[in-house]
Motif scaffolding. Sequence first.
Motif, PDB file in Angstrom:
ATOM      1  N   HIS A   1       0.823  -1.202   0.000  1.00  0.00           N
ATOM      2  CA  HIS A   1       0.000   0.000   0.000  1.00  0.00           C
ATOM      3  C   HIS A   1       0.862   1.259   0.000  1.00  0.00           C
ATOM      4  O   HIS A   1       1.982   1.263   0.516  1.00  0.00           O
ATOM      5  CB  HIS A   1      -0.899   0.025   1.242  1.00  0.00           C
ATOM      6  N   GLY A   2       0.297   2.329  -0.557  1.00  0.00           N
ATOM      7  CA  GLY A   2       0.921   3.649  -0.463  1.00  0.00           C
ATOM      8  C   GLY A   2       2.341   3.676  -0.991  1.00  0.00           C
ATOM      9  O   GLY A   2       2.635   3.174  -2.072  1.00  0.00           O
ATOM     10  N   ALA A   3       3.230   4.267  -0.182  1.00  0.00           N
ATOM     11  CA  ALA A   3       4.621   4.427  -0.595  1.00  0.00           C
ATOM     12  C   ALA A   3       5.493   3.233  -0.213  1.00  0.00           C
ATOM     13  O   ALA A   3       6.699   3.233  -0.488  1.00  0.00           O
ATOM     14  CB  ALA A   3       5.198   5.707   0.018  1.00  0.00           C
ATOM     15  N   SER A   4       4.898   2.222   0.419  1.00  0.00           N
ATOM     16  CA  SER A   4       5.642   0.988   0.698  1.00  0.00           C
ATOM     17  C   SER A   4       5.687   0.136  -0.561  1.00  0.00           C
ATOM     18  O   SER A   4       4.878   0.300  -1.479  1.00  0.00           O
ATOM     19  CB  SER A   4       4.978   0.213   1.844  1.00  0.00           C
ATOM     20  N   SER A   5       6.630  -0.787  -0.604  1.00  0.00           N
ATOM     21  CA  SER A   5       6.742  -1.610  -1.801  1.00  0.00           C
ATOM     22  C   SER A   5       5.679  -2.704  -1.816  1.00  0.00           C
ATOM     23  O   SER A   5       5.011  -2.973  -0.814  1.00  0.00           O
ATOM     24  CB  SER A   5       8.150  -2.200  -1.925  1.00  0.00           C
ATOM     25  N   VAL A   6       5.493  -3.294  -2.986  1.00  0.00           N
ATOM     26  CA  VAL A   6       4.429  -4.274  -3.211  1.00  0.00           C
ATOM     27  C   VAL A   6       5.077  -5.624  -3.518  1.00  0.00           C
ATOM     28  O   VAL A   6       5.292  -5.973  -4.683  1.00  0.00           O
ATOM     29  CB  VAL A   6       3.511  -3.843  -4.377  1.00  0.00           C
ATOM     30  N   PRO A   7       5.394  -6.390  -2.484  1.00  0.00           N
ATOM     31  CA  PRO A   7       5.955  -7.721  -2.746  1.00  0.00           C
ATOM     32  C   PRO A   7       4.866  -8.659  -3.251  1.00  0.00           C
ATOM     33  O   PRO A   7       3.676  -8.401  -3.086  1.00  0.00           O
ATOM     34  CB  PRO A   7       6.453  -8.160  -1.364  1.00  0.00           C
ATOM     35  N   ALA A   8       5.298  -9.757  -3.854  1.00  0.00           N
ATOM     36  CA  ALA A   8       4.342 -10.758  -4.306  1.00  0.00           C
ATOM     37  C   ALA A   8       3.600 -11.324  -3.105  1.00  0.00           C
ATOM     38  O   ALA A   8       4.178 -11.520  -2.033  1.00  0.00           O
ATOM     39  CB  ALA A   8       5.057 -11.867  -5.055  1.00  0.00           C
ATOM     40  N   GLY A   9       2.303 -11.555  -3.244  1.00  0.00           N
ATOM     41  CA  GLY A   9       1.509 -12.146  -2.176  1.00  0.00           C
ATOM     42  C   GLY A   9       1.518 -13.658  -2.264  1.00  0.00           C
ATOM     43  O   GLY A   9       2.221 -14.224  -3.102  1.00  0.00           O
ATOM     44  N   PRO A  10       0.714 -14.332  -1.488  1.00  0.00           N
ATOM     45  CA  PRO A  10      -0.140 -13.725  -0.469  1.00  0.00           C
ATOM     46  C   PRO A  10       0.657 -13.289   0.752  1.00  0.00           C
ATOM     47  O   PRO A  10       1.764 -13.786   0.990  1.00  0.00           O
ATOM     48  CB  PRO A  10      -1.102 -14.857  -0.107  1.00  0.00           C
ATOM     49  N   TYR A  11       0.107 -12.335   1.514  1.00  0.00           N
ATOM     50  CA  TYR A  11       0.700 -11.940   2.784  1.00  0.00           C
ATOM     51  C   TYR A  11       0.039 -12.768   3.885  1.00  0.00           C
ATOM     52  O   TYR A  11      -0.985 -13.408   3.672  1.00  0.00           O
ATOM     53  CB  TYR A  11       0.492 -10.447   3.050  1.00  0.00           C
ATOM     54  N   SER A  12       0.620 -12.731   5.060  1.00  0.00           N
ATOM     55  CA  SER A  12       0.001 -13.361   6.225  1.00  0.00           C
ATOM     56  C   SER A  12      -0.138 -12.318   7.315  1.00  0.00           C
ATOM     57  O   SER A  12       0.610 -11.327   7.344  1.00  0.00           O
ATOM     58  CB  SER A  12       0.849 -14.528   6.736  1.00  0.00           C
ATOM     59  N   VAL A  13      -1.079 -12.523   8.215  1.00  0.00           N
ATOM     60  CA  VAL A  13      -1.235 -11.586   9.326  1.00  0.00           C
ATOM     61  C   VAL A  13       0.016 -11.601  10.194  1.00  0.00           C
ATOM     62  O   VAL A  13       0.451 -10.548  10.694  1.00  0.00           O
ATOM     63  CB  VAL A  13      -2.495 -11.918  10.148  1.00  0.00           C
ATOM     64  N   ALA A  14       0.636 -12.753  10.361  1.00  0.00           N
ATOM     65  CA  ALA A  14       1.881 -12.813  11.133  1.00  0.00           C
ATOM     66  C   ALA A  14       2.956 -11.943  10.494  1.00  0.00           C
ATOM     67  O   ALA A  14       3.682 -11.215  11.187  1.00  0.00           O
ATOM     68  CB  ALA A  14       2.361 -14.252  11.254  1.00  0.00           C
ATOM     69  N   ARG A  15       3.051 -11.979   9.167  1.00  0.00           N
ATOM     70  CA  ARG A  15       4.058 -11.154   8.487  1.00  0.00           C
ATOM     71  C   ARG A  15       3.726  -9.672   8.659  1.00  0.00           C
ATOM     72  O   ARG A  15       4.636  -8.846   8.897  1.00  0.00           O
ATOM     73  CB  ARG A  15       4.099 -11.518   6.992  1.00  0.00           C
ATOM     74  N   LEU A  16       2.466  -9.311   8.565  1.00  0.00           N
ATOM     75  CA  LEU A  16       2.062  -7.917   8.760  1.00  0.00           C
ATOM     76  C   LEU A  16       2.348  -7.475  10.193  1.00  0.00           C
ATOM     77  O   LEU A  16       2.729  -6.322  10.433  1.00  0.00           O
ATOM     78  CB  LEU A  16       0.577  -7.748   8.439  1.00  0.00           C
ATOM     79  N   GLY A  17       2.179  -8.388  11.145  1.00  0.00           N
ATOM     80  CA  GLY A  17       2.506  -8.078  12.533  1.00  0.00           C
ATOM     81  C   GLY A  17       3.993  -7.882  12.732  1.00  0.00           C
ATOM     82  O   GLY A  17       4.427  -6.954  13.441  1.00  0.00           O
TER      83      GLY A  17
END
Length: 267
Positions: free
Chosen positions: A62-78
Amino acid sequence: MDNFSYFTTSDGVSIAHRMDGHDNKPVLVLSNSIGTTLRMWDGQVAELSRHFSVLRYDARGHGASSVPAGPYSVARLGHDVLELMDTLGIGQAHFLGLSLGGIVGQWLGIHAPARIDRLVLSNTAPYLGPADRFDAPIAQALQADDMTATAETFLHDWFPASMFEARDPAVQTFRTMLLTTSRHGLVGSWRAVQDTDMRQDIACITRPTLVIAGEHDTVTAASYSVQMAQTIPGATLLVLPAVHLSNVEFPREFVDAVVKFLLSPGA
């Protein structure tokens, strides 16, 4: 406004962030909803920064952060939040997350309680299943020519009809955020939500917690917030007559409740 700082996570993702307020105040981390940027908090930062060092960041994808390939996990976001705090030398902070940000907040409350002082979970839920309900919107977002249709769906899920009829400038602000969000960042985050079920785990949250619900929320129904407040030991529940973005529809009531909760003795 775009004077961001950046740090790189342990898996190589660049995360944009900024701090507002005074260095000698307690830190309050704000975490945005899916499809938005740290600017979703613009209307609250002036008041919050009177009491806190306010740390905002753009979630990965999102925004000015980079966009790595997904999927993401909630643990990774934490872990993105924990690594951001580590980078800035912040041992413990208050945390306020809305929607996806609130899901991240739940994960932090469960898995990193020593890093969280007080927790505010707004317009969120521990579970938004069944998982297959996300398959169609994910497919549509990936197949569409652009983000236009997805953006309009989100906006009508987020705001009451009265704000569209009044041509409220907030709607256009969030439309712009959505239209400039990468579909891959959006879908990567959706996948994280799709795989999340913390309905039992949130009973382990020991930090003082305020749950904020939107009475008319069709994304994360108020019933989820009631269940969360009943499950998290000692949690407080506030229901605002809002749809999904309670901080935008009722900014004064929202900020007043957050500040009162975070500053109250012995919450």
